[in-house]
Write an enzyme that holds these catalytic residues in place. Structure first.
Site, mmCIF file in Angstrom:
data_model
loop_
_atom_site.group_PDB
_atom_site.id
_atom_site.type_symbol
_atom_site.label_atom_id
_atom_site.label_comp_id
_atom_site.label_asym_id
_atom_site.label_seq_id
_atom_site.Cartn_x
_atom_site.Cartn_y
_atom_site.Cartn_z
ATOM 1 N N CYS A 180 0.948 -1.184 0.048
ATOM 2 C CA CYS A 180 0.187 0.046 -0.030
ATOM 3 C C CYS A 180 0.978 1.244 -0.133
ATOM 4 O O CYS A 180 1.483 1.499 -1.064
ATOM 5 C CB CYS A 180 -1.077 -0.258 1.314
ATOM 6 S SG CYS A 180 -2.328 1.089 1.049
ATOM 7 N N GLU A 186 -2.494 -8.845 3.333
ATOM 8 C CA GLU A 186 -2.681 -9.170 4.594
ATOM 9 C C GLU A 186 -4.259 -9.193 5.016
ATOM 10 O O GLU A 186 -4.592 -9.749 6.024
ATOM 11 C CB GLU A 186 -1.776 -8.230 5.841
ATOM 12 C CG GLU A 186 -2.036 -7.055 6.101
ATOM 13 C CD GLU A 186 -1.858 -6.184 4.925
ATOM 14 O OE1 GLU A 186 -1.616 -6.471 3.820
ATOM 15 O OE2 GLU A 186 -2.158 -4.955 5.195
ATOM 16 N N HIS A 232 -3.821 -4.729 -0.033
ATOM 17 C CA HIS A 232 -3.451 -5.320 1.108
ATOM 18 C C HIS A 232 -3.359 -6.960 1.186
ATOM 19 O O HIS A 232 -4.479 -7.466 1.408
ATOM 20 C CB HIS A 232 -4.072 -4.699 2.403
ATOM 21 C CG HIS A 232 -4.040 -3.414 2.648
ATOM 22 N ND1 HIS A 232 -3.016 -2.879 3.455
ATOM 23 C CD2 HIS A 232 -4.625 -2.301 2.104
ATOM 24 C CE1 HIS A 232 -3.018 -1.540 3.733
ATOM 25 N NE2 HIS A 232 -3.861 -1.341 2.817
#
Lengths: 212, 297
Positions: free
Chosen positions: A83, A187, A185
């Site tokens: 990001c 994650e 993202h």
């Protein structure tokens, strides 16, 4: 063997989420805010949530920039930027003024055009992989990743690993030798994201074996 | 354009997930960590945790609560409830929140909202608006968990939040239909969505997948948030998503629970498949890939 992965802590970023995701995939990463701690890492993750200008100030204030350059540019250790962590690789950003970035990739960071799309770009979008790359191995063609950003990186097509359709193709991921980064993202992108992180770690393991 | 989202809204009262009815009555559900883990497994797109006791107690949603759930969620988490300052937000983000939702502070201290957006980015800020019908065809914004009425129209507040306070998304919640399970206040959502060029999340009233379909069919609605509905059935998110995908609504599907090939009526109750289909299922092995590098280390 063990793999030492350091998540760079410069005071901005969802470090815990990144660490949790890597742990899920089987790797215990270190959260590291000191230049010395970066030196012994086999690979680095540069997360980021927040404003570009403040991020660069924090990185420089904590004396992390020269060590990052040494490990990534000189020693060629794999780096994954996430990001804001991808946007910081650019030469400059126009988010709230003009700010200098790390300059590891030619190009700049601009506001998404809100005449064409709804800004910020929030939610799950399909990405288009530009060319086969180990980072995207085993990930389905129509896989979605979670994006949440108002600014985007613009750089040369030779570095583009994936794009996302947003009033025209915008950069979703870049790959330049050992420097890898994504606007979304991983994650926070459930299984697709976890696969990408697994792929990054596989690349790091191979890199370490090759270096040994 | 990103896919439309199904967002789980978990209301917390004294650290317990509760169901809310009209912002007045609350039924306990269970621990947030458990709810988050199931929702993540069932393929929810995002989770918002709203601490509805925080504001009244003069505090914001606790970072420890976020820390407890962030370990089990692989989808974005938003935190809301009594947030008033950059410091509140910093602690929540450090604990694992990806975004925050602000409500009362939009009125009491709009400058703080701008500051939060400046520090963390507008994509991190959800302007959360609760509205009640005024009885003459319009709505009024209500703050402090429904206790303080204003004479502000929700569409006006949404516009101001986006244009002047630098919010990134709008969450519009109807108090009137809250907890009834008989559908969103579609007129309210439509009015707010028409007022802004921004992602709008609708909340309040969802009881069946058909209600979600109705709200996602409105122009400008980026996401349908559901609260109580989630806690009644197994795989509720997966069933709802399968129903919606069968009806050509563009969503992300990524769950082992995939009901797209079976009959799904509007009320979301799974209809029994015929005997031949069931016999086939009996012998089906659905392998699930383990995403891990453990074998390489």
């Amino acid at each position: 063997m063990s793999l030492d992965v350091a998540i760079v802590d410069y005071g901005m970023g969802n470090l815990g989420s990144v660490r949790n995701a890597l742990a899920f995939v089987g790797l215990d990463a270190r959260i590291c805010g000191e230049p010395d701690g970066l030196t012994r890492a086999d690979a680095l993750v540069l997360p980021g949530v927040g404003a570009f200008g403040e991020a660069m100030q924090q990185l420089s204030g904590r004396r992390l920039i020269s060590e990052l350059e040494r490990q990534v540019l000189k020693h060629g250790k794999p780096l994954l930027g996430i990001c804001l962590g991808m946007q910081l690789l650019a030469e400059r950003s126009y988010e709230h003024g003009t700010h200098r970035g790390l300059g590891w990739l030619p190009g700049e960071v601009l506001r998404l055009p809100d005449e064409e799309v709804i800004v910020p770009h929030v939610g799950w979008s399909e990405i288009i992989v530009a060319r086969p790359h180990p980072l995207f191995e085993g990930i389905e063609r129509d896989a979605c990743f979670y994006f949440d950003h108002g600014y985007h990186l613009v750089t040369g097509p030779e570095h583009v690993a994936a794009t996302v359709e947003l009033g025209g193709p915008r950069i979703a991921a870049v790959a330049r030798a050992n420097i890898l980064a994504c606007q979304f993202h991983p994650e926070k992108s459930q299984r697709s994201g976890l696969k990408l992180l697994r792929n990054f770690l596989r690349m790091c393991i191979e890199n370490r074996r090759a270096a040994a | 354009m990103p896919k439309q989202r199904i967002i789980a809204c978990l209301l917390l009262r004294e650290e317990w997930v509760v169901q809310s009815i009209g912002f007045e009555r609350y039924l306990p559900v269970g621990r947030p960590e458990v709810a988050v883990r199931f929702l993540d497994e069932w393929g929810v797109d995002e989770i918002i945790l709203l601490d509805i006791s925080a504001g009244r107690e003069g505090r914001s949603i606790r970072p420890e609560t976020i820390a407890r759930v962030s370990g089990v969620a692989h989808v974005p988490l938003a935190a809301g409830g009594g947030i008033r300052s950059v410091d509140d937000v910093r602690r929540l983000i450090a604990a694992g929140a990806d975004k925050i939702a602000v409500n009362t502070v939009l009125h009491d201290d709009p400058g703080a909202v701008r500051e939060i957006a400046a520090h963390f980015g507008d994509q991190c800020v959800i302007a959360s608006i609760d509205a009640r019908r005024t009885g003459d065809g319009g709505w009024q914004v209500v703050t402090e968990g429904g206790r303080r009425a204003t004479n502000i129209a929700p569409a006006d507040l949404a516009r101001r939040a986006m244009e002047e306070l630098d919010a990134g998304e709008i969450l519009i919640n109807s108090i009137d239909v809250d907890g009834r399970g008989s559908g969103y206040d579609l007129a309210l959502v439509e009015r707010v969505a028409a007022a802004v060029h921004a992602p709008v999340i609708a909340l309040g009233g969802a009881g069946t997948p058909a209600h979600i379909r109705a709200v996602l069919s409105l122009p400008g609605v980026a996401a349908a948030a559901v609260a109580n509905m989630l806690h009644y059935t197994e795989h509720s998110v997966a069933v709802a998503k399968s129903y919606l995908c069968q009806r050509a609504i563009d969503l992300r599907l990524d769950s082992a629970a995939d009901y797209r090939h079976g009959p799904l009526p509007d009320d979301g109750r799974l209809a029994k498949r015929n005997e031949a289909a069931l016999r086939e299922l009996y012998f089906q092995h659905i392998p699930r890939e383990t995403i891990s590098i453990r074998d390489l280390l």
